[in-house]
Design an enzyme around this catalytic site. Structure first.
Site, PDB file in Angstrom:
ATOM      1  CG  ASP A 292     -52.266 -22.897  11.429  1.00 28.16           C
ATOM      2  OD1 ASP A 292     -51.738 -21.916  11.989  1.00 28.16           O
ATOM      3  OD2 ASP A 292     -53.106 -22.788  10.519  1.00 28.16           O
TER       4      ASP A 292
HETATM    5  C1  NOJ Z   1     -52.933 -19.340  11.478  1.00 30.21           C
HETATM    6  C2  NOJ Z   1     -52.953 -19.559   9.994  1.00 30.21           C
HETATM    7  O1  NOJ Z   1     -53.836 -20.606   9.683  1.00 30.21           O
HETATM    8  C3  NOJ Z   1     -51.601 -19.857   9.393  1.00 30.21           C
HETATM    9  O2  NOJ Z   1     -51.713 -19.837   7.995  1.00 30.21           O
HETATM   10  C4  NOJ Z   1     -50.573 -18.888   9.878  1.00 30.21           C
HETATM   11  O3  NOJ Z   1     -49.320 -19.162   9.291  1.00 30.21           O
HETATM   12  C5  NOJ Z   1     -50.488 -18.985  11.399  1.00 30.21           C
HETATM   13  N1  NOJ Z   1     -51.784 -18.642  11.980  1.00 30.21           N
HETATM   14  C6  NOJ Z   1     -49.420 -18.077  11.986  1.00 30.21           C
HETATM   15  O4  NOJ Z   1     -49.789 -16.763  11.918  1.00 30.21           O
END
Ligand code: NOJ
Length: 777
Positions: A292
């Site tokens: 993530d």
């Molecule tokens: C951070 C978030 O926690 C996640 O859910 C998301 O898919 C990613 N960023 C990409 O934007």
């Protein structure tokens, strides 16, 4: 010439390996041969490149060809990009990879398509309250059609993190507190995005790859603070949190996103037990794992090493793709040279990314998702919007609907639905805001194109009801807080008038109305990522507005916008009708109108407990009994598990939601009271619509395992069915109960169904009273 050669060389490799055409159905062996041949040609740098998902900022500002990312793409150092919007832009960037890089390997284009693309559905927590798996699957299907029409091949959804803490803003993105329901929704979403048939998912050009997230336990952060530490027993993990991730894997999800939090002291991103032992060995996951965002470089802050160390730990743990950190790109080669990472591990990760591209059909046609005729045909269509409106109306939860006399002395009738006549005033800071309608995490939304509640109602009721409006108050008295809560273009255009001036205007508008719709609650960005809150009441100035409106003596319908359970103890006591509309998406205004004016009978049921106050949190229906439970109906008893200042019960329990009609349940009939380990029991109830309107009811089955080798929850959801009943109609609903359904993870984490007695409960909420006892031999 050069470009053509590049593309042809890839096709030739395939032909050489005995694949006649790249278009036809291919076997896993075909895929292996193709990837073997391709990987033989790849340098270490190019392999590492496939694991790299860099930030796309430069490209989104239109510098595609000359940007640093573009150069890396041409050098084969990028595996995919994300959150780039627009088919032409994506086609151009894909062209760079396919025609200008040495091996022409196509890129993945990911995006956070969370609850719709341009046609926006309710926030996931709202969607889950439909308890309608066909509708949820359809929402994901439509999202896939629209996203794929605009160049997207991969969505970072579904988010299936179980959470019991509404302080955490990201509860808005999940399906609430129950793993059984969460698992069913996870499957429905994956099928919607990827296709339902496991053997040919993602074949069509309107099916995209899903990514289940955030693996794992992200919803259990301490104190509901986003990104915070998680610590829990394996027993709780497997019995209460893990199933939705596993369910997505059973449904064939192509990718998994690691969570930011640690588990057992090791961040998920470097947790080999989690990413390899559980995910791959125990559950048989075959796709790839992406971090993530800066999950890798954040491990420096977690305090487990420098960038090279944490990158190596991530790869060795089982992470395949590095989102944003560029830790893999910057350090893996060195780690390989130093023997900290093996070529075998790198190859395995690279292969998984290539396999995903292969399964998506990108080697057949890298422009599979780049048909420039599709956006106009497939995005934000009437058909999609109609579906979104219907689904949104199913997601609303009627929390209260008391009866008031229409005139003094006349018989009391329920406040809702409203009559289509007279004047209805929409009052409140959420009453006339377009940009807040879609809700958090709607990155592809057309923020100015969706009607506000006021606009939508005016349009729908033209010629029938006079709809008036006043803002009434700002969102929050603290301007700085309001600014933090209205980011990403979701401003509520803070009013410079004094609170008093705004209230006076509201009272003037209210004076001319027969009914007041108080559009209050959270702004859309008060929930979602990085939006944790410690106070969950309706914000100060809005409460004052509500009190003032109630004092007019006119019927007030609190139309509650929220991304999480709020504490509504005062409102439940004082406001005659409360309709929780979450954030309903692009068509929310019309859907709210459908329900308020009775064209749709509300049927949503809560999937997350609403506590009476913040101090009760975490509060959830499937808790343990403890050795000192409070007797039912009691508030406080000394030396029992309770509080001095509030009782243990929630304000609104899991599974709760009212209707404009009423339902009655018969006693439960069991086909037989006992079964052996190979047997099954059918539990049957008859449900009757005893009111005057047609309506839908979510019939829920709960089980309580009376005696276990470890303690068992007081109740667990084990079945549900949503049925539609005409006024006066009865239907029987049967649930098949098998030992499989009674299984749990015991002390040693064996998945067992222990013999003994079980109480089952069937009804319209987690407080269902109808009960029967069965025995598993
Ligand atoms: C951070 C978030 O926690 C996640 O859910 C998301 O898919 C990613 N960023 C990409 O934007």
């Amino acid at each position: 010439m050069k470009k053509i050669f590049k593309r042809t060389s890839l096709l030739m490799a395939a032909t050489f390996m005995g694949i006649a055409t790249m278009q036809a159905q291919k076997s896993p062996q075909d895929m292996d041969r193709f990837i073997d041949a391709l990987m033989k040609k790849m340098t270490v740098e190019e392999k590492i490149g496939q694991l790299n998902l860099p930030v796309t900022g430069e490209i989104t500002t239109g510098q595609a060809k000359s940007s640093d990312v573009a150069k890396k793409i041409e050098q084969g150092l990028v595996g995919g990009l994300f959150n780039l919007k627009g088919v032409s832009k994506i086609r151009d960037v894909q062209k760079l990879a396919v025609e200008n890089s040495r091996l022409g390997i196509p890129l993945l284009f990911g995006m956070d398509v969370i609850h719709g693309y341009e046609t926006i559905f309710p926030i996931p927590l709202g969607l889950s309250c439909t308890w309608d798996m066909a509708a949820i699957e359809k929402s994901a299907r439509i999202a896939a059609i629209e996203a794929s029409a605009d160049g997207i091949s991969w969505t970072f959804s579904p988010m299936v993190d179980i959470s019991r803490d509404p302080r955490w803003g990201r509860v808005s993105e999940g399906s609430g507190e129950d793993p059984f329901l969460g698992g069913a929704i996870a499957k429905a979403m994956v099928y919607g995005y990827q296709g339902t048939n496991l053997s040919d998912q993602m074949k069509r050009n309107d099916e995209i790859m899903a990514c289940v997230k955030h693996f794992a336990l992200y919803g259990a952060g301490e104190a509901g603070r986003d990104y915070n530490t998680v610590d829990m027993s394996r027993n709780r993990m497997f019995n209460e949190y893990m199933y939705p991730y596993e369910a997505a894997i059973e449904a064939g999800v192509g990718s998994v996103m690691a969570s930011f939090n640690e588990i057992d002291g090791v961040p998920a991103t470097a947790n080999k037990w989690l990413m390899t032992d559980v995910l791959r060995k125990q559950w048989g996951f075959k796709g790839f794992v992406v971090t993530d965002f800066t999950g890798i470089s954040e491990m420096i802050e977690h305090g487990i090493g420098d960038l090279q160390t944490v990158s190596a730990r991530a790869l060795n743990a089982g992470i395949d793709m590095d989102m944003v950190s560029e830790g893999f790109a910057g350090t893996l080669k060195k780690s390989i040279t130093q023997g900290k990472v093996s070529m075998k591990t790198l190859d395995a990760a690279c292969r998984r990314i290539l396999e995903a591209k292969y399964k998506l059909g990108l080697f057949d046609n890298p422009y599979k998702y780049c048909d420039q005729n599709r956006p106009a045909r497939d995005i934000f269509t009437k058909e999609h919007r109609d579906a979104a409106r219907k689904i949104a109306s199913e997601s609303f939860v009627l929390l209260k609907n008391s009866s008031l006399p229409k005139q003094p002395g006349s018989p009391a009738t329920p406040v809702l639905p409203l009559e289509k006549k007279g004047t209805v005033a929409v009052i409140g800071p959420l009453g006339n805001t377009r940009s807040n309608m879609p809700g958090t995490w709607s990155v592809a939304a057309r923020l100015n194109d969706y009607p506000s509640l006021y606009e939508g109602l005016k349009e729908m009721m033209a010629g029938k009801v006079n709809i008036t409006y006043a803002k009434g108050s700002n969102l929050i008295s603290d301007a700085a807080y309001e600014e933090r809560a209205t980011l990403f273009g979701r401003s509520l255009n803070r009013d410079n008038r004094t609170d008093k001036e705004m209230l006076e205007e509201a009272l003037k508008v209210a004076a001319g109305a027969d009914v007041i719709i108080a559009a209050l609650g959270e702004s859309s960005e008060m929930s979602g990522e990085s939006s944790s809150r410690t106070e969950l009441a309706i914000p100060d100035v809005q409460r004052t507005l509500l009190e003032t409106l109630l004092k007019t003596g006119k019927p007030v319908v609190l139309t509650l916008f929220t991304g999480r359970p709020l504490t509504l103890t005062w409102e439940q006591k004082n406001v005659p009708a409360i309709l929780n509309v979450w954030f309903g998406g692009s068509e929310a205004a019309y859907a709210i109108g459908d329900v308020l004016f009775g064209d749709v009978n509300p049927s949503g049921k809560l999937t997350m407990t609403f506590p009476k106050n913040v101090g009760q949190i975490p509060l959830f229906y499937n808790h343990k009994n403890t050795g000192r439970p409070l007797k039912e109906g009691k508030w406080f008893e000394k030396f029992r598990s309770n509080y001095l200042d509030v009782d243990n019960a929630p304000l609104y329990p899991f599974g709760y939601g009212l209707s404009y009609t009423t339902f009655q349940y018969s006693d439960i009939a069991l086909s037989t009271p006992t079964m052996d380990q190979n047997g099954s029991i059918t539990a049957v109830v008859t449900v009757t619509n005893t009111g005057k309107r047609d309506g839908a009811e979510v019939v829920q089955l709960y089980i309580h395992d009376l005696v276990g080798s470890i303690t068992r929850p007081v109740r667990e959801l084990k079945g549900f069915e949503k049925i539609f009943l005409r006024a006066g109609e009865s239907k029987t609903v049967s649930f098949k109960i098998t030992p499989e359904l009674l299984r749990f993870y015991d002390y040693d984490l064996n998945h067992v169904a222990e013999s003994g007695e079980f109480d089952i409960f069937i009804g319209g909420s987690s407080q269902a009273k109808k009960t029967a006892r069965l025995t598993l031999k």
